[in-house]
Design a protein around this motif. Structure first.
Motif, PDB file in Angstrom:
ATOM      1  N   ASP A  42       3.329  -4.074   3.696  1.00 58.34           N
ATOM      2  CA  ASP A  42       2.827  -3.147   4.631  1.00 58.34           C
ATOM      3  C   ASP A  42       2.600  -3.580   5.926  1.00 58.34           C
ATOM      4  OD1 ASP A  42       0.107  -4.113   4.904  1.00 58.34           O
ATOM      5  OD2 ASP A  42       0.043  -3.847   2.791  1.00 58.34           O
ATOM      6  N   PRO A  43       2.553  -2.858   7.052  1.00 59.99           N
ATOM      7  CA  PRO A  43       2.508  -3.583   8.425  1.00 59.99           C
ATOM      8  C   PRO A  43       1.455  -4.340   8.421  1.00 59.99           C
ATOM      9  CG  PRO A  43       3.148  -1.112   8.363  1.00 59.99           C
ATOM     10  CD  PRO A  43       2.614  -1.394   7.145  1.00 59.99           C
ATOM     11  N   LEU A  44      -0.081  -4.406   7.858  1.00 62.49           N
ATOM     12  CA  LEU A  44      -0.940  -5.287   7.910  1.00 62.49           C
ATOM     13  C   LEU A  44      -0.417  -6.637   7.331  1.00 62.49           C
ATOM     14  CD1 LEU A  44      -3.769  -5.875   8.755  1.00 62.49           C
ATOM     15  CD2 LEU A  44      -4.601  -5.162   6.704  1.00 62.49           C
ATOM     16  N   LEU A  45       0.042  -6.665   6.315  1.00 60.78           N
ATOM     17  CA  LEU A  45       0.290  -8.009   5.506  1.00 60.78           C
ATOM     18  C   LEU A  45       1.183  -8.512   6.490  1.00 60.78           C
ATOM     19  CD1 LEU A  45      -0.217  -9.945   3.351  1.00 60.78           C
ATOM     20  CD2 LEU A  45       1.125  -8.311   1.932  1.00 60.78           C
ATOM     21  N   SER A 103       3.165   2.448   3.041  1.00 61.88           N
ATOM     22  CA  SER A 103       4.262   1.493   3.327  1.00 61.88           C
ATOM     23  C   SER A 103       5.423   2.015   2.552  1.00 61.88           C
ATOM     24  CB  SER A 103       4.101   0.084   3.175  1.00 61.88           C
ATOM     25  OG  SER A 103       4.082  -0.220   1.622  1.00 61.88           O
ATOM     26  N   SER A 135       0.851  -1.171  -0.052  1.00 61.66           N
ATOM     27  CA  SER A 135       0.036  -0.065   0.220  1.00 61.66           C
ATOM     28  C   SER A 135       0.938   1.129   0.020  1.00 61.66           C
ATOM     29  CB  SER A 135      -0.817   0.017   1.201  1.00 61.66           C
ATOM     30  OG  SER A 135       0.093   0.156   2.371  1.00 61.66           O
ATOM     31  N   SER A 143       1.861  -8.532   9.589  1.00 59.49           N
ATOM     32  CA  SER A 143       1.353  -9.026  10.676  1.00 59.49           C
ATOM     33  C   SER A 143       0.754 -10.190  10.118  1.00 59.49           C
ATOM     34  CB  SER A 143       0.244  -8.164  11.117  1.00 59.49           C
ATOM     35  OG  SER A 143      -0.383  -8.827  12.261  1.00 59.49           O
ATOM     36  N   ARG A 144       0.057 -10.578   9.163  1.00 61.35           N
ATOM     37  CA  ARG A 144      -0.912 -11.567   8.732  1.00 61.35           C
ATOM     38  C   ARG A 144       0.495 -12.524   8.463  1.00 61.35           C
ATOM     39  NH1 ARG A 144      -4.188 -10.313   3.770  1.00 61.35           N
ATOM     40  NH2 ARG A 144      -4.613 -12.523   4.026  1.00 61.35           N
TER      41      ARG A 144
END
Length: 226
Positions: free
Chosen positions: A135-138, A58, A55, A140-141
């Motif tokens: 990006d941070p969300l991915l 990021s 994204s 984390s996943r």
């Protein structure tokens, strides 16, 4: 159903127009321009629209410097004391294709990668390197799945255009000492419950190797040049 791997290295990278123009202006007479012209023209003004692209939040701005590894760099490999361009590029590619979300935070991954960058900011395109990290969300996943990867290198070489330019004007490289190297290899990815996968990898890197100094990474090209 087996869960699908979330790959770190499959993300598209575009060099910003401002950074690209600055590099062209500074090293237009050097070999990096002659070797990477096709890749730059292909990527000019384009943005990766694939589903796996990181994204915008990021991505690093062209002027943003690589972070210092003050908080540690986790499992990221450290830059080796190598002064030969192809050998250093092979080590850098292995680093770029390797990660471990089990013991490395995203910020640590970025800091570890930043340690490989040249400190000469006018030649460093940090955005092309940091853009490899999700990006941070991915991230984390990926960490939820204990995802980790190891990169192995099969070979590295100077692209044909680079070798031709070097033969035609050996002195042109002496301003920036930036070499263009293409590396081929393989990335092995593993995650929870025995999940695994492997992919062939190829990357074209710009590395700076000044005389009597260890090499450092300058940029990742937006496409592979053979």
């Amino acid at each position: 159903m087996q869960k699908r791997s979330l790959s770190l290295s499959g993300y598209g990278v575009t060099w910003s127009a401002n950074k690209r123009i600055a590099i062209v202006a500074l090293v237009i007479t050097t070999l990096i321009i002659l070797a990477a012209t096709t890749a730059w023209l292909t990527g000019r003004g384009e943005h990766d629209q694939s589903a796996g692209a990181p994204s915008p939040s990021s991505s690093s701005s062209p002027s943003e410097a690589a972070p210092e590894p003050a908080g540690g760099s986790g499992s990221v490999l450290k830059p080796p004391p190598i002064s030969e361009p192809v050998a250093f590029a092979k080590a850098a590619a292995a680093m770029l294709w390797s990660y471990d979300t089990r013991d490395t935070e995203r910020d640590q991954q970025l800091a570890g990668m930043g340690a490989w960058m040249t400190k000469e900011t006018k030649y460093a395109d940090w955005a092309s390197v940091s853009g490899q990290v999700p990006d941070p969300l991915l991230w984390s996943r990926m960490a939820d799945q204990n995802q980790h990867a190891a990169g192995t290198v099969t070979e590295g070489h100077y692209p044909g255009a680079f070798k031709q330019a070097l033969a035609e004007d050996p002195s042109a490289i002496t301003e920036a000492y930036i070499y263009v190297v293409t590396v081929n290899g393989r990335q092995q990815i593993e995650w929870k419950k025995g999940g695994a996968g492997a992919e062939e990898r190829a990357v074209t890197l710009a590395v700076q190797c000044r005389p009597s100094h260890d090499c450092r990474l300058a940029a990742i090209a937006p496409s592979v040049t053979q």
